[in-house]
Motif scaffolding. Structure first.
Motif, short mmCIF file in Angstrom:
data_model
loop_
_atom_site.label_atom_id
_atom_site.label_comp_id
_atom_site.label_asym_id
_atom_site.label_seq_id
_atom_site.Cartn_x
_atom_site.Cartn_y
_atom_site.Cartn_z
N VAL A 64 0.84 -1.20 0.00
CA VAL A 64 0.00 0.00 0.00
C VAL A 64 0.87 1.26 0.00
O VAL A 64 0.65 2.19 -0.77
N MET A 65 1.90 1.26 0.84
CA MET A 65 2.75 2.44 0.93
C MET A 65 3.60 2.63 -0.32
O MET A 65 3.83 3.77 -0.76
N ARG A 66 4.04 1.54 -0.92
CA ARG A 66 4.81 1.67 -2.16
C ARG A 66 3.97 2.32 -3.25
O ARG A 66 4.46 3.17 -4.01
N VAL A 67 2.70 1.94 -3.33
CA VAL A 67 1.81 2.57 -4.31
C VAL A 67 1.63 4.04 -4.00
O VAL A 67 1.73 4.90 -4.90
N MET A 68 1.40 4.38 -2.74
CA MET A 68 1.17 5.78 -2.40
C MET A 68 2.43 6.62 -2.56
O MET A 68 2.35 7.79 -2.95
N ASP A 69 3.59 6.05 -2.31
CA ASP A 69 4.85 6.74 -2.59
C ASP A 69 4.96 7.10 -4.07
O ASP A 69 5.34 8.21 -4.44
N GLU A 70 4.62 6.12 -4.92
CA GLU A 70 4.72 6.35 -6.36
C GLU A 70 3.68 7.37 -6.83
O GLU A 70 3.97 8.21 -7.70
N VAL A 71 2.49 7.32 -6.25
CA VAL A 71 1.46 8.32 -6.58
C VAL A 71 1.95 9.72 -6.22
O VAL A 71 1.87 10.65 -7.03
N ARG A 72 2.48 9.88 -5.03
CA ARG A 72 2.98 11.20 -4.61
C ARG A 72 4.12 11.65 -5.52
O ARG A 72 4.23 12.84 -5.85
N ARG A 73 4.98 10.71 -5.91
CA ARG A 73 6.07 11.08 -6.79
C ARG A 73 5.54 11.61 -8.12
O ARG A 73 6.00 12.64 -8.63
N GLN A 74 4.54 10.92 -8.65
CA GLN A 74 4.01 11.32 -9.96
C GLN A 74 3.25 12.65 -9.92
O GLN A 74 3.27 13.39 -10.90
N VAL A 75 2.57 12.94 -8.82
CA VAL A 75 1.80 14.19 -8.76
C VAL A 75 2.63 15.33 -8.16
O VAL A 75 2.18 16.48 -8.15
N GLY A 76 3.83 15.02 -7.63
CA GLY A 76 4.74 16.07 -7.18
C GLY A 76 4.59 16.51 -5.74
O GLY A 76 4.83 17.68 -5.42
N VAL A 77 4.23 15.58 -4.85
CA VAL A 77 4.11 15.90 -3.43
C VAL A 77 5.32 15.35 -2.68
O VAL A 77 5.59 14.15 -2.72
N VAL A 78 6.05 16.23 -2.01
CA VAL A 78 7.21 15.83 -1.22
C VAL A 78 7.05 16.44 0.17
O VAL A 78 6.78 17.63 0.31
N TYR A 79 7.19 15.60 1.19
CA TYR A 79 7.09 16.09 2.55
C TYR A 79 8.45 16.57 3.06
O TYR A 79 9.49 16.05 2.63
N PRO A 80 8.46 17.55 3.94
CA PRO A 80 9.73 18.05 4.47
C PRO A 80 10.58 16.94 5.09
O PRO A 80 10.07 16.08 5.81
N GLY A 81 11.85 16.93 4.75
CA GLY A 81 12.76 15.93 5.30
C GLY A 81 12.87 14.65 4.53
O GLY A 81 13.70 13.79 4.85
N GLU A 82 12.04 14.49 3.49
CA GLU A 82 12.11 13.25 2.71
C GLU A 82 13.31 13.30 1.74
O GLU A 82 13.67 14.35 1.24
#
Length: 336
Positions: free
Chosen positions: A318-336
Motif C-alpha cells: 500500500v505504501m509503495r503505491v502511495m509513494d509512487e502516486v505522490r512522486r508522480q503528482v509532485g508531493v514531497v514532505y519536508p525531510g524526505e
C-alpha cells in the motif's frame, strides 16, 4: 462468514497516544464491544488527556508519550497521532516492549514503514496498520463470494473516497509538515481495498491537483495488473464523492454502498443486461473498530507478530503505491 465475534477475543489492556477524534471511536469500541479495556491515555496536553479519560472512564492519564509507553499496565498502544508522527510514536512504544496498532496510513513513506516493522520484528512484538476496513464483516462476505467464483474472473475494481473538506491552510490535512493531503488520509482506503483483492500492482499511473500548500487535493490512480485486470482509485478533499466500491468480474459484480470502508451493504449482481441482484447482505454493525481491536488481542494472545488480514507485506505494498502516486503528482514532505 468467518469474522470472529469481537467479544470472544482475549482481554487486552490498551494505552492511547494522541486523544483526537478517531481515538474516541477506538476507545468506545474497545470499552463497549470487546473484552479489552483502555487503561491509560497520553497527550501533549494534560487537560486534553484528562477530558478524554473522564469521557471514557480511563483510570490513568499521562502528560506526553514517554510515560504512557512506560506504563506497566499497558500491553498494547494505539497510535492515533498525525501521519508525520506515526514512525516516532510507534518506535517509542515498540522500544518499550509494547504491541502497536498504528493508524492508517502506517507512516509517511516506505522508509518509515520499514523502520517500524524492523523494530517490531527485533523486539518480538505485534504491529499492525489500523486499516479497520480489512476486518469488517461486509468485506469478509465480499471476499468469500470472490473466492467462491461468484463473479467469475475479476476484470475491474474501482473505489473512491472523497470528502468536501473546506479546510484552512494550517489544518493538518493541508500541512506538508504533518504529511497532509488526500492520499494518505482518504485515498489509503481505496488503495488498500484494491490491494487486498488483487495484490500489489505492476503499474501505477496517477494524475492530480495540489492544494495551495503543496499537498495532494485530488488524485486519480490507475493500477495495472496481469491479464485483463485494471483498478482505479480516486480521492479528493474537495467534494463528497459516492465513496463506493465495485468489484466487476466476467460473471457478475459485487457492489458496496457508500461509505464502502465502513460497515455497509454489499450486493451481488449478475453480469446481464438488467444487472440482476442475486444476493444482498447487510453488514451494518455498531462502530466497527472493535474488529481490528479484537484481531490485535487474538494475535497477541497467539504470540503472532502480524495479522493474516493486514500483513506487513500488504502495508508495504500500500505504501509503495502511495509513494509512487505522490512522486508522480509532485508531493514531497519536508525531510524526505
Amino acid at each position: 462468514m468467518t469474522v470472529p465475534e469481537p467479544t470472544d477475543a482475549p482481554a487486552l489492556r490498551w494505552g492511547i497516544i494522541a486523544p483526537g477524534g478517531i481515538a474516541h471511536k477506538f476507545a468506545e469500541a474497545v470499552t463497549d464491544l470487546t473484552r479489552g479495556s483502555v487503561v491509560a491515555v497520553g497527550s501533549r496536553s494534560i487537560a486534553r488527556a484528562q477530558d478524554f479519560a473522564r469521557l471514557h472512564g480511563i483510570p490513568r492519564v499521562h502528560e506526553g508519550y514517554a510515560d504512557l509507553v512506560a506504563d506497566e499496565g499497558v500491553e498494547a498502544v494505539y497510535v492515533a497521532s498525525p501521519h508525520s508522527a506515526h514512525r516516532d510514536h510507534a518506535l517509542l512504544a515498540i522500544n518499550a516492549g509494547k504491541h502497536v496498532l498504528v493508524e492508517k496510513a502506517l507512516a509517511r513513506n516506505s522508509g518509515e514503514v520499514e523502520e517500524i516493522l524492523a523494530a517490531a520484528k527485533s523486539a518480538g512484538v505485534f504491529a499492525m496498520e489500523a486499516m479497520w476496513t480489512r476486518h469488517l464483516p461486509h468485506i469478509d462476505w465480499l471476499r468469500e463470494r470472490v473466492a467462491a467464483g461468484a463473479i467469475g474472473e475479476i476484470v475491474q475494481v474501482t473505489a473512491d473516497h472523497g470528502q468536501a473538506l473546506d479546510l484552512p491552510a494550517d489544518h493538518r490535512l493541508k500541512d506538508p509538515a504533518l504529511a497532509g493531503g488526500a492520499m494518505l488520509d482518504l485515498g489509503v482506503y481505496p488503495v488498500s481495498f484494491i490491494i487486498d483483492l488483487l495484490g500489489e500492482p505492476a503499474q501505477v499511473a496517477a494524475i492530480g491537483h495540489l492544494t495551495e500548500t503543496g499537498v495532494d487535493g485530488h488524485v486519480s490512480v490507475v493500477l495495472g495488473y496481469s491479464g485483463r485486470r485494471l483498478a482505479q482509485a480516486d480521492t479528493t478533499l474537495w467534494t463528497k464523492t459516492p465513496t463506493t466500491a465495485v468489484v466487476s468480474g466476467t460473471e457478475g459484480s459485487l457492489e458496496i454502498d457508500g461509505d464502502f470502508y465502513q460497515p455497509n451493504v454489499v450486493r451481488l449482481r449478475r453480469a446481464d443486461s438488467e444487472r440482476t441482484i442475486v444476493e444482498e447482505w447487510d453488514g451494518h454493525v455498531p462502530n466497527g473498530f472493535q474488529f481490528e481491536a479484537a484481531e490485535v488481542a487474538r494475535c497477541v494472545a497467539g504470540g503472532r507478530q502480524q495479522s493474516e488480514r493486514m500483513t506487513w507485506e500488504s502495508s508495504r505494498a500500500v505504501m509503495r503505491v502511495m509513494d509512487e502516486v505522490r512522486r508522480q503528482v509532485g508531493v514531497v514532505y519536508p525531510g524526505e
